[in-house]
Design a protein around this motif. Structure first.
Motif, PDB file in Angstrom:
ATOM      1  N   VAL A 196       0.632  -1.290  -0.224  1.00 38.57           N
ATOM      2  CA  VAL A 196      -0.460   0.442   0.107  1.00 38.57           C
ATOM      3  C   VAL A 196       0.878   1.249  -0.041  1.00 38.57           C
ATOM      4  N   VAL A 197       1.189   2.131  -1.334  1.00 39.72           N
ATOM      5  CA  VAL A 197       1.546   3.134  -1.214  1.00 39.72           C
ATOM      6  C   VAL A 197       0.302   5.074  -0.595  1.00 39.72           C
ATOM      7  N   ALA A 198       0.362   5.168   0.412  1.00 36.55           N
ATOM      8  CA  ALA A 198      -1.016   6.432   0.666  1.00 36.55           C
ATOM      9  C   ALA A 198      -0.417   7.744  -0.167  1.00 36.55           C
ATOM     10  N   VAL A 199      -1.425   8.338  -0.516  1.00 37.56           N
ATOM     11  CA  VAL A 199      -1.666   9.574  -1.281  1.00 37.56           C
ATOM     12  C   VAL A 199      -1.907  10.118  -0.012  1.00 37.56           C
ATOM     13  N   VAL A 200      -1.112  11.140   0.424  1.00 36.01           N
ATOM     14  CA  VAL A 200      -1.604  12.400   1.513  1.00 36.01           C
ATOM     15  C   VAL A 200      -1.192  13.897   1.046  1.00 36.01           C
ATOM     16  N   PRO A 201      -2.186  14.829   1.729  1.00 33.97           N
ATOM     17  CA  PRO A 201      -1.908  16.172   1.002  1.00 33.97           C
ATOM     18  C   PRO A 201      -0.874  16.682   1.134  1.00 33.97           C
ATOM     19  N   ASP A 203       3.217  14.759  -8.036  1.00 33.84           N
ATOM     20  CA  ASP A 203       5.070  14.635  -8.248  1.00 33.84           C
ATOM     21  C   ASP A 203       5.237  13.727  -8.945  1.00 33.84           C
ATOM     22  N   PHE A 204       4.844  13.964 -10.348  1.00 26.86           N
ATOM     23  CA  PHE A 204       4.312  12.465 -11.451  1.00 26.86           C
ATOM     24  C   PHE A 204       5.971  11.959 -10.744  1.00 26.86           C
TER      25      PHE A 204
END
Length: 120
Positions: free
Chosen positions: A81-86, A110-111
């Protein structure tokens, strides 16, 4: 259904962000990318099998997607799991890692960072 050697599920509500990041990942990581707009769609994809990595955003307020992270880790323990955070939200990063996320990436994306983390 044959299981791809490298597959990633991207759970992202924004169609534009979802499609753009999926394109980068397909090109730069050379993996199969499944996409989902909702948690319900993501659960269906996960339950069908074949997913190696899930990238999922932690929506504000109160990180309502943390239960979904817990679900993944409990029912699909082989999935990373990779979390995308603010961007800049240290509390979200700490909470995602505490729950069991492998890593975090910032939103807005940030691609380059997202591709590097997914490739690991």
């Amino acid at each position: 259904m044959s299981v791809p050697l490298r597959s990633l599920l991207l759970v992202e509500k924004s169609l534009e962000s979802r499609e753009k990041l999926a394109g980068f990942l397909r090109k730069d990581v050379d993996c199969v990318v499944y996409t989902a707009e909702t948690v319900e769609q993501a659960v269906e994809i996960l339950d069908n099998g074949g997913v190696c990595v899930v990238m999922v955003g932690l929506d504000l307020p109160l990180y309502k997607d943390l239960p979904f992270l817990r679900y993944i880790l409990r029912h699909h323990s082989q999935v990373v799991v990779v979390a995308v955070v603010p961007l800049g939200d240290q509390t979200a990063i700490a909470e995602a890692l505490r729950v069991g996320a492998f890593s975090c990436v910032n939103a807005p994306y940030d691609f380059t960072e997202a591709v590097i983390v997914a490739a690991r």
